[in-house]
Design a protein around this motif. Structure first.
Motif, PDB file in Angstrom:
ATOM      1  N   ASN A  44       0.841  -1.192   0.000  1.00  0.00           N
ATOM      2  CA  ASN A  44       0.000   0.000   0.000  1.00  0.00           C
ATOM      3  C   ASN A  44       0.881   1.249   0.000  1.00  0.00           C
ATOM      4  OD1 ASN A  44      -2.296   1.518   0.022  1.00  0.00           O
ATOM      5  ND2 ASN A  44      -2.865   1.067   2.122  1.00  0.00           N
ATOM      6  N   ILE A  45       1.490   1.516  -1.137  1.00  0.00           N
ATOM      7  CA  ILE A  45       2.448   2.621  -1.265  1.00  0.00           C
ATOM      8  C   ILE A  45       1.815   3.746  -2.082  1.00  0.00           C
ATOM      9  CG2 ILE A  45       4.731   3.301  -2.097  1.00  0.00           C
ATOM     10  CD1 ILE A  45       5.445   0.243  -1.938  1.00  0.00           C
ATOM     11  N   ILE A  46       1.913   4.957  -1.554  1.00  0.00           N
ATOM     12  CA  ILE A  46       1.463   6.153  -2.263  1.00  0.00           C
ATOM     13  C   ILE A  46       2.690   7.010  -2.510  1.00  0.00           C
ATOM     14  CG2 ILE A  46       0.029   8.220  -2.187  1.00  0.00           C
ATOM     15  CD1 ILE A  46      -1.763   6.734  -0.197  1.00  0.00           C
ATOM     16  N   GLY A  47       2.902   7.393  -3.755  1.00  0.00           N
ATOM     17  CA  GLY A  47       4.054   8.215  -4.088  1.00  0.00           C
ATOM     18  C   GLY A  47       3.626   9.553  -4.654  1.00  0.00           C
ATOM     19  N   SER A  48       4.348  10.604  -4.293  1.00  0.00           N
ATOM     20  CA  SER A  48       4.052  11.913  -4.875  1.00  0.00           C
ATOM     21  C   SER A  48       4.893  12.114  -6.123  1.00  0.00           C
ATOM     22  CB  SER A  48       4.334  13.029  -3.861  1.00  0.00           C
ATOM     23  OG  SER A  48       5.723  13.174  -3.643  1.00  0.00           O
ATOM     24  N   VAL A  49       4.291  12.803  -7.092  1.00  0.00           N
ATOM     25  CA  VAL A  49       4.988  13.142  -8.325  1.00  0.00           C
ATOM     26  C   VAL A  49       4.771  14.617  -8.622  1.00  0.00           C
ATOM     27  CG1 VAL A  49       4.867  10.841  -9.337  1.00  0.00           C
ATOM     28  CG2 VAL A  49       3.034  12.445  -9.768  1.00  0.00           C
ATOM     29  N   ASN A  50       5.725  15.237  -9.311  1.00  0.00           N
ATOM     30  CA  ASN A  50       5.585  16.640  -9.717  1.00  0.00           C
ATOM     31  C   ASN A  50       4.793  16.774 -11.002  1.00  0.00           C
ATOM     32  OD1 ASN A  50       6.708  18.181  -7.748  1.00  0.00           O
ATOM     33  ND2 ASN A  50       8.762  18.131  -8.596  1.00  0.00           N
ATOM     34  N   SER A  51       5.085  15.928 -11.975  1.00  0.00           N
ATOM     35  CA  SER A  51       4.432  16.091 -13.265  1.00  0.00           C
ATOM     36  C   SER A  51       3.539  14.904 -13.613  1.00  0.00           C
ATOM     37  CB  SER A  51       5.467  16.340 -14.358  1.00  0.00           C
ATOM     38  OG  SER A  51       6.426  15.313 -14.351  1.00  0.00           O
ATOM     39  N   ARG A  52       4.141  13.773 -13.921  1.00  0.00           N
ATOM     40  CA  ARG A  52       3.319  12.623 -14.277  1.00  0.00           C
ATOM     41  C   ARG A  52       3.902  11.347 -13.687  1.00  0.00           C
ATOM     42  NH1 ARG A  52       5.822  10.746 -19.513  1.00  0.00           N
ATOM     43  NH2 ARG A  52       7.202  12.450 -20.036  1.00  0.00           N
ATOM     44  N   ALA A  53       3.014  10.400 -13.493  1.00  0.00           N
ATOM     45  CA  ALA A  53       3.420   9.120 -12.917  1.00  0.00           C
ATOM     46  C   ALA A  53       4.147   8.280 -13.962  1.00  0.00           C
ATOM     47  CB  ALA A  53       2.197   8.369 -12.410  1.00  0.00           C
ATOM     48  N   PRO A  54       5.018   7.387 -13.518  1.00  0.00           N
ATOM     49  CA  PRO A  54       5.696   6.500 -14.470  1.00  0.00           C
ATOM     50  C   PRO A  54       4.698   5.549 -15.126  1.00  0.00           C
ATOM     51  CG  PRO A  54       6.208   5.886 -12.212  1.00  0.00           C
ATOM     52  CD  PRO A  54       5.415   7.142 -12.146  1.00  0.00           C
ATOM     53  N   ARG A  55       5.046   5.048 -16.295  1.00  0.00           N
ATOM     54  CA  ARG A  55       4.159   4.109 -17.003  1.00  0.00           C
ATOM     55  C   ARG A  55       3.968   2.816 -16.217  1.00  0.00           C
ATOM     56  NH1 ARG A  55       4.442   4.855 -23.227  1.00  0.00           N
ATOM     57  NH2 ARG A  55       5.306   6.938 -23.330  1.00  0.00           N
ATOM     58  N   ASP A  56       5.053   2.285 -15.688  1.00  0.00           N
ATOM     59  CA  ASP A  56       4.999   1.035 -14.934  1.00  0.00           C
ATOM     60  C   ASP A  56       4.790   1.374 -13.463  1.00  0.00           C
ATOM     61  OD1 ASP A  56       5.154  -1.512 -14.000  1.00  0.00           O
ATOM     62  OD2 ASP A  56       7.266  -1.806 -14.462  1.00  0.00           O
ATOM     63  N   LYS A  57       3.567   1.279 -12.998  1.00  0.00           N
ATOM     64  CA  LYS A  57       3.231   1.709 -11.637  1.00  0.00           C
ATOM     65  C   LYS A  57       3.532   0.644 -10.582  1.00  0.00           C
ATOM     66  CE  LYS A  57      -0.160   5.160 -12.891  1.00  0.00           C
ATOM     67  NZ  LYS A  57      -0.204   5.258 -14.304  1.00  0.00           N
ATOM     68  N   ASN A  58       3.631  -0.620 -10.966  1.00  0.00           N
ATOM     69  CA  ASN A  58       3.954  -1.706 -10.033  1.00  0.00           C
ATOM     70  C   ASN A  58       3.048  -1.728  -8.813  1.00  0.00           C
ATOM     71  OD1 ASN A  58       6.171  -2.849 -11.435  1.00  0.00           O
ATOM     72  ND2 ASN A  58       7.419  -1.110 -10.791  1.00  0.00           N
ATOM     73  N   GLY A  59       1.803  -1.308  -8.968  1.00  0.00           N
ATOM     74  CA  GLY A  59       0.872  -1.320  -7.843  1.00  0.00           C
ATOM     75  C   GLY A  59       0.968  -0.101  -6.944  1.00  0.00           C
ATOM     76  N   VAL A  60       1.840   0.834  -7.255  1.00  0.00           N
ATOM     77  CA  VAL A  60       1.991   2.057  -6.466  1.00  0.00           C
ATOM     78  C   VAL A  60       0.949   3.069  -6.938  1.00  0.00           C
ATOM     79  CG1 VAL A  60       3.547   3.958  -5.869  1.00  0.00           C
ATOM     80  CG2 VAL A  60       4.453   1.648  -6.160  1.00  0.00           C
ATOM     81  N   LYS A  61       0.303   3.745  -5.994  1.00  0.00           N
ATOM     82  CA  LYS A  61      -0.645   4.805  -6.345  1.00  0.00           C
ATOM     83  C   LYS A  61       0.132   6.120  -6.368  1.00  0.00           C
ATOM     84  CE  LYS A  61      -4.991   6.892  -5.108  1.00  0.00           C
ATOM     85  NZ  LYS A  61      -6.115   6.287  -5.768  1.00  0.00           N
ATOM     86  N   TYR A  62       0.191   6.751  -7.534  1.00  0.00           N
ATOM     87  CA  TYR A  62       0.918   8.010  -7.681  1.00  0.00           C
ATOM     88  C   TYR A  62      -0.056   9.183  -7.652  1.00  0.00           C
ATOM     89  CZ  TYR A  62       5.092   5.389  -8.784  1.00  0.00           C
ATOM     90  OH  TYR A  62       6.173   4.545  -8.700  1.00  0.00           O
ATOM     91  N   ILE A  63       0.270  10.184  -6.856  1.00  0.00           N
ATOM     92  CA  ILE A  63      -0.559  11.369  -6.671  1.00  0.00           C
ATOM     93  C   ILE A  63       0.263  12.600  -7.049  1.00  0.00           C
ATOM     94  CG2 ILE A  63      -1.839  12.746  -4.990  1.00  0.00           C
ATOM     95  CD1 ILE A  63      -3.044  10.015  -5.236  1.00  0.00           C
ATOM     96  N   LYS A  64      -0.315  13.473  -7.859  1.00  0.00           N
ATOM     97  CA  LYS A  64       0.353  14.746  -8.137  1.00  0.00           C
ATOM     98  C   LYS A  64       0.175  15.622  -6.906  1.00  0.00           C
ATOM     99  CE  LYS A  64       0.974  18.321 -11.493  1.00  0.00           C
ATOM    100  NZ  LYS A  64       0.648  18.875 -12.785  1.00  0.00           N
ATOM    101  N   LEU A  65       1.296  15.980  -6.282  1.00  0.00           N
ATOM    102  CA  LEU A  65       1.241  16.670  -4.999  1.00  0.00           C
ATOM    103  C   LEU A  65       2.410  17.633  -4.882  1.00  0.00           C
ATOM    104  CD1 LEU A  65      -0.133  16.771  -2.165  1.00  0.00           C
ATOM    105  CD2 LEU A  65       1.451  14.991  -1.467  1.00  0.00           C
ATOM    106  N   ASN A  66       2.104  18.900  -4.688  1.00  0.00           N
ATOM    107  CA  ASN A  66       3.138  19.911  -4.463  1.00  0.00           C
ATOM    108  C   ASN A  66       3.270  20.098  -2.950  1.00  0.00           C
ATOM    109  OD1 ASN A  66       4.723  22.190  -4.136  1.00  0.00           O
ATOM    110  ND2 ASN A  66       3.783  23.289  -5.832  1.00  0.00           N
TER     111      ASN A  66
END
Length: 79
Positions: free
Chosen positions: A40-62
């Motif tokens: 249950n991993i949530i990762g912050s990104v500046n622009s866009r999430a990687p194509r291969d998410k590997n089950g990680v939920k990516y959130i655009k977060l400043n």
């Protein structure tokens, strides 16, 4: 990369937030968590999430926007 068991004593299903999860350090942390069975991993990104998410939920977060960060923590409640 080594074994995370000696560093982290969290449950494998706890919600883990990784700031900068697509950067050099953050992505290494995400890979290590995934390798060690964390699900249950949530990762912050500046622009866009990687194509291969590997089950990680990516959130655009400043992280400089206090209100947005506060709302993120209320919504996702990382452990």
């Amino acid at each position: 990369m080594g074994d995370i068991k000696s560093i982290v004593t969290m449950n494998k299903t706890d919600t883990i937030f990784v700031a900068g999860s697509t950067g050099m350090v953050g992505s290494a942390i995400v890979r290590l968590l995934l390798k060690n069975g964390f699900t249950n991993i949530i990762g912050s990104v500046n622009s866009r999430a990687p194509r291969d998410k590997n089950g990680v939920k990516y959130i655009k977060l400043n992280l400089l926007e206090e209100g947005v960060v506060s709302e993120f923590y209320k919504t996702y409640k990382p452990d």
